[in-house]
Design an enzyme around this catalytic site. Structure first.
Site: not given
Ligand code: CTP
Length: 394
Positions: A207-210
């Protein structure tokens, strides 16, 4: 004043028209407003606190000394962007004109200095009584907007001027005093937000930090400006957003499928989501044991924006980028490669921006000058991008 949702206090007086304010509340929420309902104690004879609580999703208080741990009248007044009193009875108008503070609502009127819209509804003989006429004149002199009640049939057989106006007339009056631009009415805006998750197994993902905050700000402001909004939300909390059509997705593949349905119908696509650039070649059905969890074989995800750039018919397309260096050069290359009209490049050097209410970066278009933004709110960026989109729509 709130930096996220536009906040309205909806004061409710003790008139039969109170039930019509239930619809007004819903319509305000659909327009992206956060609404706190403050009824007068006697108005609860018409619509009870439980109804207001259920409709607004917020605590409902009528007196200053109730729920003081949750609602302080001063902080409530400070949080509000607008004040709307609907319906306002002859008695409530008289109490406000006299500067009384004998319930929470009248305390709030004294404590707040935001634009105020008062919507009277009463029997014509009360509306035309010299006392009410003088009180309304006092309120108008004070800078409050007092709407004229409509002429027509009242409860029972009487008729005359005193009817509660149509909800749409009240909303239009609120838009006028709030200075809301209504320049996106009839436009369909598709927004993606959040970050995709690519499953490794049933428990783990890439995943990512958005956080989705920028997409929410765009959706909220597009709604306020009158657009029809579709939001494709990847793993973000959109519960504060009222009035948008939200499709929740998990992975890039799900986002691609949702875009395939919504993109052909939209006038503007604002692709704010952080789409994972790669996904595991295989997603395990069973949880992978830690002794075997040593490497993940990846394959690229399709570039959704670039795909849509090739298939677009009439849509204005706005993309995002995140860079730590050479912002302008990389962003311009992406603008051209993905067939975009506008790109906003976030300056994420030092981990800035993710999860915050402010952003810094640069807006690039195909023809205009680049616009550098330093520490602006995500709402402000949202409106700048919507301005660009609207200009390009002509
Ligand atoms: N995007 C997309 N599909 C992907 C990846 C990104 O549609 N598979 C979109 C994003 O929603 C965003 C823009 O493309 O609007 C970002 O482009 P990208 O080239 O991924 O920029 P960066 O994340 O800055 O990537 P890079 O690491 O290539 O610089």
């Amino acid at each position: 004043m709130s930096s996220t949702t536009r906040e309205v206090i909806l004061g409710v007086g003790a008139g039969i028209a109170a039930y019509k304010s239930c619809d007004l509340l819903r319509r305000l929420q659909e327009r992206g407003y956060g609404v706190t309902v403050v009824p007068t104690p006697t108005s609860l004879n018409f619509v009870g606190a439980a109804t207001w609580q259920a409709l607004s999703g917020r605590p409902v208080t009528t007196q200053v000394w109730e729920n003081t741990h949750e609602v302080s009248h001063i902080s409530l007044a400070e949080r509000a962007d607008f004040f709307l009193i609907a319906p306002a009875t002859a008695d409530l108008i008289a109490r406000i004109a006299a500067g009384r503070a004998d319930d929470l609502l009248t305390n709030l009127v004294l404590a707040s200095d935001v634009p105020m819209l008062i919507v009277p509804a009463m029997h014509p003989s009360m509306w035309n009584d010299p006392a009410t006429v003088a009180n309304v004149a006092t309120l108008r002199k004070r800078g409050y907007t007092v709407m004229e009640p409509e002429v027509g049939r009242l409860t029972g057989t009487d008729s005359g001027q005193g009817r509660f106006p149509e909800t749409s007339t009240i909303i239009a009056a609120l838009d006028e005093i709030s200075g809301n631009k209504r320049d996106l009415v009839g436009k369909r805006i598709l927004i993606t937000g959040g970050g995709t998750r690519e499953a490794i197994d049933p428990v783990r993902f890439i995943g990512n930090r958005s956080s989705g905050k920028q997409a929410l700000a765009i959706a909220r402001n597009a709604l306020l400006r009158g657009a029809t909004v579709d939001l494709i939300a990847a793993n973000m909390d959109s519960s504060s957003l009222n009035g948008a059509h939200v499709t929740s997705v998990e992975s890039a593949a799900e986002m691609r499928a949702a875009l395939a349905i919504s993109f052909p119908l939209c006038d503007v696509l604002i692709m704010c989501a952080a789409v994972a650039d790669a996904k595991p070649v295989r997603s395990a059905i069973e949880k992978i044991k830690k002794s075997l969890f040593t490497s993940i074989e990846l394959e690229p995800n399709p570039d959704l924006l670039a795909e849509l750039g090739k298939s677009k018919t009439h849509q204005i397309m706005i993309g995002f980028a995140a860079e730590t260096s050479e912002l302008r050069e990389s962003a311009r290359a992406k603008l051209l490669a993905k067939g975009l009209d506008v790109i906003y490049v976030n300056d994420v050097s030092g981990g800035a921006i993710f999860g915050k209410d402010t952003t810094q970066g640069m807006i690039l278009t195909r023809t205009g000058a680049d616009i550098a933004l330093k520490e602006v709110s995500k709402d402000a960026l949202a409106n700048l991008l919507l301005d660009h989109a609207n200009r390009q729509l002509g």
